[in-house]
Design an enzyme around this catalytic site. Structure first.
Site, PDB file in Angstrom:
ATOM      1  CE  LYS A  16       0.647   1.155   4.611  1.00 60.24           C
ATOM      2  NZ  LYS A  16       1.437   2.285   5.093  1.00 60.24           N
ATOM      3  N   GLY A 115       7.225   1.647   5.056  1.00 62.23           N
ATOM      4  CA  GLY A 115       5.923   2.326   5.064  1.00 62.23           C
ATOM      5  C   GLY A 115       5.010   1.837   3.960  1.00 62.23           C
ATOM      6  N   GLY A 117       3.565  -1.222   3.993  1.00 64.29           N
ATOM      7  CA  GLY A 117       2.600  -2.199   4.514  1.00 64.29           C
ATOM      8  C   GLY A 117       2.907  -3.634   4.160  1.00 64.29           C
ATOM      9  N   GLY A 118       4.195  -3.955   3.982  1.00 65.11           N
ATOM     10  CA  GLY A 118       4.569  -5.317   3.591  1.00 65.11           C
ATOM     11  C   GLY A 118       4.182  -6.354   4.639  1.00 65.11           C
ATOM     12  N   GLY A 119       4.517  -6.100   5.886  1.00 72.17           N
ATOM     13  CA  GLY A 119       4.201  -7.040   6.957  1.00 72.17           C
ATOM     14  C   GLY A 119       2.693  -7.224   7.100  1.00 72.17           C
ATOM     15  CB  SER A 120      -0.096  -4.779   7.118  1.00 71.54           C
ATOM     16  OG  SER A 120       0.438  -4.045   8.188  1.00 71.54           O
ATOM     17  CG  ASP A 153      -0.982   0.239   8.502  1.00 71.01           C
ATOM     18  OD1 ASP A 153      -1.805   1.052   8.961  1.00 71.01           O
ATOM     19  OD2 ASP A 153       0.182   0.534   8.176  1.00 71.01           O
TER      20      ASP A 153
END
Ligand code: C5P
Length: 316
Positions: A16, A115, A117-120, A153
C-alpha cells in the site's frame, strides 16, 4: 460457511501507499488517531500455504526494483521466526477457527520498514490462506477483528483498494479513484521504526495542532471520486518529524522533483518516498533522470490487496 479444502493456496499480497497521512493526538490506549488515504499498489509478496503437521515458514527475497536493490540490512528486518507476522496471523487463525497447521513459503518483494505495509499485507495473506486451507469463509467482521489484533494497518490489507482510514486506521471508508495512476517509489538504504516515528511526532506538538484542519480536509476529499493528485495534498505528518534523517529526506524529495515527479511524499512513517507520474509520461523517461542510489520501483494503483488462487486436491 465451508467449502472444499484445496491442496495448496497461493496468495498475492499487495503493498500500500498512504497518499496522505495526518496523525492526531495520542489516545488513552497509547495509539494515535489517524486520517489517511490508503491505496493498494501492484508491488506484491507471494505467500504459498500447504497443510502440514506443524507451522513453519521459509522466506525467500526477490528483488523487484527496476533500479538498484535493497541492502542486506533491509532483508534482515524481515524476521523469519515466530515473530514474523505471517506465522502470528496463521496461528491466530488456527487458534480461533481451527483447520490445522501449515507449511508457509513467503516470497518477499515489498521492502520492509519502508511504510509500504509489507508485513500487514503478509499477515492479511496468511489469514486468507488459512481460511482457504480450512475451507472456511469468515464473516467480514470476524476477519477484520482478527486483522486488527495483528496490527493497525492489517484491516486495510484485508480489504484493499482505495479507502479513507480513520481511528487507528481500522475504520475504513471505501473510495473510488477518478482514474488509475502510476507512481515511482524510492526506497532509501535507511529504515524507520514506526514506534520511534510516533514518539518523535509526540515531541513536535505543533504538528498535532494542525490535526483538526487535516481531518476536515481528508473527510472532504473522501466524499467524492478521489483524485490521487489531490489526495497527496493532505501531506504526511511524519515528514515534519524526520529527526536526523531530515536532510536525506529533503534531498531525496528534491531529486525526485527535478526528475519530473510532482509532489513527492513519504508513505506511512517512511522511509519510502513516492511521486505520482503524470498521465502519459513514460516511466523510463523519469527513472533515467533520478540521481542517487535508492532502490526504485514503478507501481500502479490496484483495486484489490489480495488475490487468492486455490490449487485443488486431486479428485478420486
Ligand atoms: O498497530 P501496529 O502494531 O502497526 O503499531 C505499531 C506501533 O505504532 C504501536 O505500538 C504504536 O506505538 C504506534 N501506532 C500509534 N498509532 C497508530 C498506529 C500505530 O501510535 N494509529
Amino acid at each position: 460457511m465451508s467449502r472444499a479444502r484445496p491442496r495448496r493456496v497461493r496468495v498475492t499480497a499487495r503493498a500500500k501507499l498512504n497518499l496522505g497521512l495526518a496523525v492526531g493526538p495520542k489516545r488513552p490506549d497509547g495509539f494515535h488517531d489517524l486520517a489517511t488515504i490508503f491505496q493498494s499498489v501492484s508491488l506484491a509478496d507471494t505467500l504459498v500455504a500447504e497443510p502440514a503437521r506443524a507451522f513453519s515458514l521459509r522466506v525467500r527475497h526477490e528483488n523487484a526494483a527496476v533500479r538498484g536493490s535493497l541492502p542486506a540490512a533491509a532483508r534482515r528486518a524481515v524476521p523469519a521466526g515466530a515473530d514474523n507476522l505471517v506465522l502470528r496471523a496463521a496461528r491466530a487463525f488456527a487458534e480461533r477457527h481451527g483447520g490445522g497447521a501449515a507449511r508457509l513459503t513467503l516470497v518477499k518483494r515489498i521492502p520492509a520498514r519502508a511504510g509500504m505495509g509489507g508485513g500487514s499485507a503478509d499477515a492479511a495473506a496468511a489469514l486468507a490462506a488459512m481460511a482457504a486451507l480450512a475451507g472456511r469463509r469468515l464473516a467480514r467482521r470476524e476477519r477484520l477483528e482478527l486483522a486488527l489484533a495483528l496490527g493497525s494497518d492489517v484491516p486495510f490489507a484485508v480489504v484493499g483498494g482505495t479507502a479513507l482510514g480513520l481511528g487507528r486506521g481500522e475504520t475504513l471508508r471505501p473510495l473510488t479513484l477518478d482514474r488509475p495512476f502510476r507512481a515511482v517509489v524510492a526506497v532509501p538504504r535507511w529504515q524507520i521504526e514506526t514506534r520511534a516515528a510516533f514518539r518523535a511526532l509526540d515531541r513536535r506538538k505543533y504538528v498535532l495542532t494542525k490535526w483538526g484542519r487535516k481531518l476536515g480536509f481528508a473527510q472532504s476529499i473522501a466524499r467524492k471520486r478521489l483524485s490521487p493528485f489531490r489526495a497527496v495534498r493532505l501531506g504526511n505528518s511524519f515528514e515534519h518529524a524526520m529527526g536526523r534523517r531530515e536532510g536525506a529526506f529533503i534531498d531525496l524529495c528534491s531529486r525526485l522533483r527535478r526528475a519530473g515527479l510532482a509532489e513527492p511524499r513519504l508513505t506511512g512513517s517512511g522511509s519510502a518516498v513516492f511521486g505520482l507520474l503524470e498521465p502519459g509520461v513514460p516511466a523510463h523517461r523519469v527513472l533515467e533522470r533520478i540521481a542517487g542510489s535508492e532502490a526504485l520501483y514503478v507501481v500502479h494503483s490496484a483495486r484489490k490487496s489480495l488475490a487468492i488462487e486455490r490449487i485443488p486436491a486431486p479428485s478420486g
